[in-house]
Design an enzyme around this catalytic site. Sequence first.
Site, PDB file in Angstrom:
ATOM      1  N   ASP A   1       2.634  56.384  -3.754  1.00  0.00           N
ATOM      2  CA  ASP A   1       1.600  56.183  -2.413  1.00  0.00           C
ATOM      3  C   ASP A   1       1.405  54.704  -2.468  1.00  0.00           C
ATOM      4  O   ASP A   1       0.412  54.376  -1.519  1.00  0.00           O
ATOM      5  CB  ASP A   1       0.642  57.033  -2.605  1.00  0.00           C
ATOM      6  CG  ASP A   1      -0.307  57.011  -3.614  1.00  0.00           C
ATOM      7  OD1 ASP A   1      -0.205  56.200  -4.597  1.00  0.00           O
ATOM      8  OD2 ASP A   1      -1.396  57.842  -3.734  1.00  0.00           O
ATOM      9  N   GLY A   2       1.613  53.988  -3.451  1.00  0.00           N
ATOM     10  CA  GLY A   2       1.145  52.475  -3.397  1.00  0.00           C
ATOM     11  C   GLY A   2      -0.142  52.245  -4.364  1.00  0.00           C
ATOM     12  O   GLY A   2      -0.315  51.000  -4.574  1.00  0.00           O
TER      13      GLY A   2
ATOM     14  N   ASP B   1     -10.893  15.224   3.790  1.00  0.00           N
ATOM     15  CA  ASP B   1     -12.265  15.293   4.595  1.00  0.00           C
ATOM     16  C   ASP B   1     -13.212  14.822   3.894  1.00  0.00           C
ATOM     17  O   ASP B   1     -13.355  14.837   2.558  1.00  0.00           O
ATOM     18  CB  ASP B   1     -12.348  16.593   5.367  1.00  0.00           C
ATOM     19  CG  ASP B   1     -12.520  17.636   4.312  1.00  0.00           C
ATOM     20  OD1 ASP B   1     -12.743  17.435   3.192  1.00  0.00           O
ATOM     21  OD2 ASP B   1     -12.361  19.042   4.803  1.00  0.00           O
TER      22      ASP B   1
ATOM     23  N   LYS C   1     -12.869  11.929  11.345  1.00  0.00           N
ATOM     24  CA  LYS C   1     -12.617  12.169  12.798  1.00  0.00           C
ATOM     25  C   LYS C   1     -13.422  11.087  13.534  1.00  0.00           C
ATOM     26  O   LYS C   1     -14.992  11.194  13.250  1.00  0.00           O
ATOM     27  CB  LYS C   1     -12.889  13.544  13.290  1.00  0.00           C
ATOM     28  CG  LYS C   1     -11.735  14.579  12.965  1.00  0.00           C
ATOM     29  CD  LYS C   1     -12.027  15.689  13.600  1.00  0.00           C
ATOM     30  CE  LYS C   1     -11.053  16.679  12.990  1.00  0.00           C
ATOM     31  NZ  LYS C   1     -11.571  18.230  13.036  1.00  0.00           N
TER      32      LYS C   1
ATOM     33  N   ARG D   1     -14.717   9.828  17.580  1.00  0.00           N
ATOM     34  CA  ARG D   1     -14.442  10.395  19.036  1.00  0.00           C
ATOM     35  C   ARG D   1     -14.424   8.895  19.743  1.00  0.00           C
ATOM     36  O   ARG D   1     -15.526   8.102  19.659  1.00  0.00           O
ATOM     37  CB  ARG D   1     -15.508  11.056  19.447  1.00  0.00           C
ATOM     38  CG  ARG D   1     -15.702  11.656  20.802  1.00  0.00           C
ATOM     39  CD  ARG D   1     -16.345  12.938  21.065  1.00  0.00           C
ATOM     40  NE  ARG D   1     -16.112  13.931  20.441  1.00  0.00           N
ATOM     41  CZ  ARG D   1     -14.973  14.924  20.518  1.00  0.00           C
ATOM     42  NH1 ARG D   1     -14.205  14.716  21.617  1.00  0.00           N
ATOM     43  NH2 ARG D   1     -14.595  15.761  19.906  1.00  0.00           N
TER      44      ARG D   1
ATOM     45  N   ARG E   1     -13.720  30.294   1.054  1.00  0.00           N
ATOM     46  CA  ARG E   1     -13.844  29.520   2.463  1.00  0.00           C
ATOM     47  C   ARG E   1     -14.663  30.080   3.302  1.00  0.00           C
ATOM     48  O   ARG E   1     -15.208  29.436   4.302  1.00  0.00           O
ATOM     49  CB  ARG E   1     -12.388  28.931   3.008  1.00  0.00           C
ATOM     50  CG  ARG E   1     -11.841  27.865   1.982  1.00  0.00           C
ATOM     51  CD  ARG E   1     -10.571  27.437   2.620  1.00  0.00           C
ATOM     52  NE  ARG E   1      -9.410  28.478   2.329  1.00  0.00           N
ATOM     53  CZ  ARG E   1      -8.069  28.393   2.710  1.00  0.00           C
ATOM     54  NH1 ARG E   1      -7.816  27.319   3.326  1.00  0.00           N
ATOM     55  NH2 ARG E   1      -7.514  29.378   2.137  1.00  0.00           N
TER      56      ARG E   1
HETATM   57  C1  R5P Z   1     -11.050  22.901   3.754  1.00  0.00           C
HETATM   58  O1  R5P Z   1     -11.981  22.641   4.113  1.00  0.00           O
HETATM   59  C2  R5P Z   1     -10.192  22.769   2.497  1.00  0.00           C
HETATM   60  O2  R5P Z   1     -10.879  22.160   1.856  1.00  0.00           O
HETATM   61  C3  R5P Z   1      -8.576  22.577   2.791  1.00  0.00           C
HETATM   62  O3  R5P Z   1      -8.498  21.251   3.559  1.00  0.00           O
HETATM   63  C4  R5P Z   1      -8.014  23.295   3.579  1.00  0.00           C
HETATM   64  O4  R5P Z   1      -8.295  24.677   3.183  1.00  0.00           O
HETATM   65  C5  R5P Z   1      -6.598  23.146   3.397  1.00  0.00           C
HETATM   66  O5  R5P Z   1      -5.866  24.098   4.236  1.00  0.00           O
HETATM   67  P1  R5P Z   1      -4.637  23.851   5.229  1.00  0.00           P
HETATM   68  O6  R5P Z   1      -3.517  23.331   4.115  1.00  0.00           O
HETATM   69  O7  R5P Z   1      -4.306  25.133   5.663  1.00  0.00           O
HETATM   70  O8  R5P Z   1      -4.884  22.578   6.089  1.00  0.00           O
END
Ligand code: R5P
Length: 288
Positions: free
Chosen positions: A33-34, A166, A189, A191, A92
């Site tokens: 059944d898994g 980032d 980023k 703007r 995350r």
């Molecule tokens: C996000 O804040 C993490 O540090 C990674 O940048 C992110 O999880 C990478 O995910 P993906 O490869 O889907 O862009």
Amino acid sequence: MILGGPASPKLSKRLSLELHTFLLTPEIKRFPDGEIYIRLPGELKGKEVVVVQSLGPPQNENLMVLLLMLDAARDLGAKKVVCVTPYFCYARQDKRFKPGEAISMKTIVKLIEEVAPDELITIDIHEDSSLRYFSIPVKNLTAMPLLGKFIGSRLRLKNPVVIGGDQGSEERAKKVAEEIGGGHDYLVKRRITPTKVTVEPKKIDAKGRDVIIVDDIISTGGTVIKAVKVLSRQGARNIYAACTHPVLVGKTLEKLRKAGTRKVIATDTIEREVSLVSVAPLIAQALR
Ligand code: R5P
């Protein structure tokens, strides 16, 4: 003794060699059944047992196996149980970003603590601040210096610079750069107009330089691919990507290569073809 889970067979073996200790592999079968059947074939009574099981894909399956191993080890009389989850899943989702969301990381911590390991070791967890959810002692190790050493000694880099995907990865980029000898930076980023957003390195011009993009996780590759495009436009020479956890869903590796990533370098917290750096010495040192 090391109890090597099915998600981390190579790492468990490397760890047992580092520590000159016995490696026990659980017998795992599946019921029709898994449901999962686990048997720990060995004398665990009075032993110090290190359970090694990464929580990469399939996360839910690997988590269930971990819980069964931890609980069985305790139940069979282990004196001390150390849980090693080189990659900690759901990290995350460590806060409620929108009202009503589950704080998944917190739930996983509760489940693991319920089967009562004495302590836990993990590596480059997404946010250090999420360690507050643990009530047992936890060590969050970093693989960044190991990645830096590998990259610095194996790749012939020209005027290198290490760039975090980032701001959250700036500290990681710094640790890698300390080993390579180049500078470091991260992508921001900006703007330009209400509708136009650009992504570029905070201060460094990558023109003519070899760039190593560093992140904790590469999952879909979206973050790295965006960075590769920006850095290529700036005139970067060769672009590499390095991460601790190569989650690499589906055809991510292929997409990264097509986008212009020369090489992907990762660790064996999740065992993949790009797992060129082992975290076994790091975990062994922490266990010692
Ligand atoms: C996000 O804040 C993490 O540090 C990674 O940048 C992110 O999880 C990478 O995910 P993906 O490869 O889907 O862009």
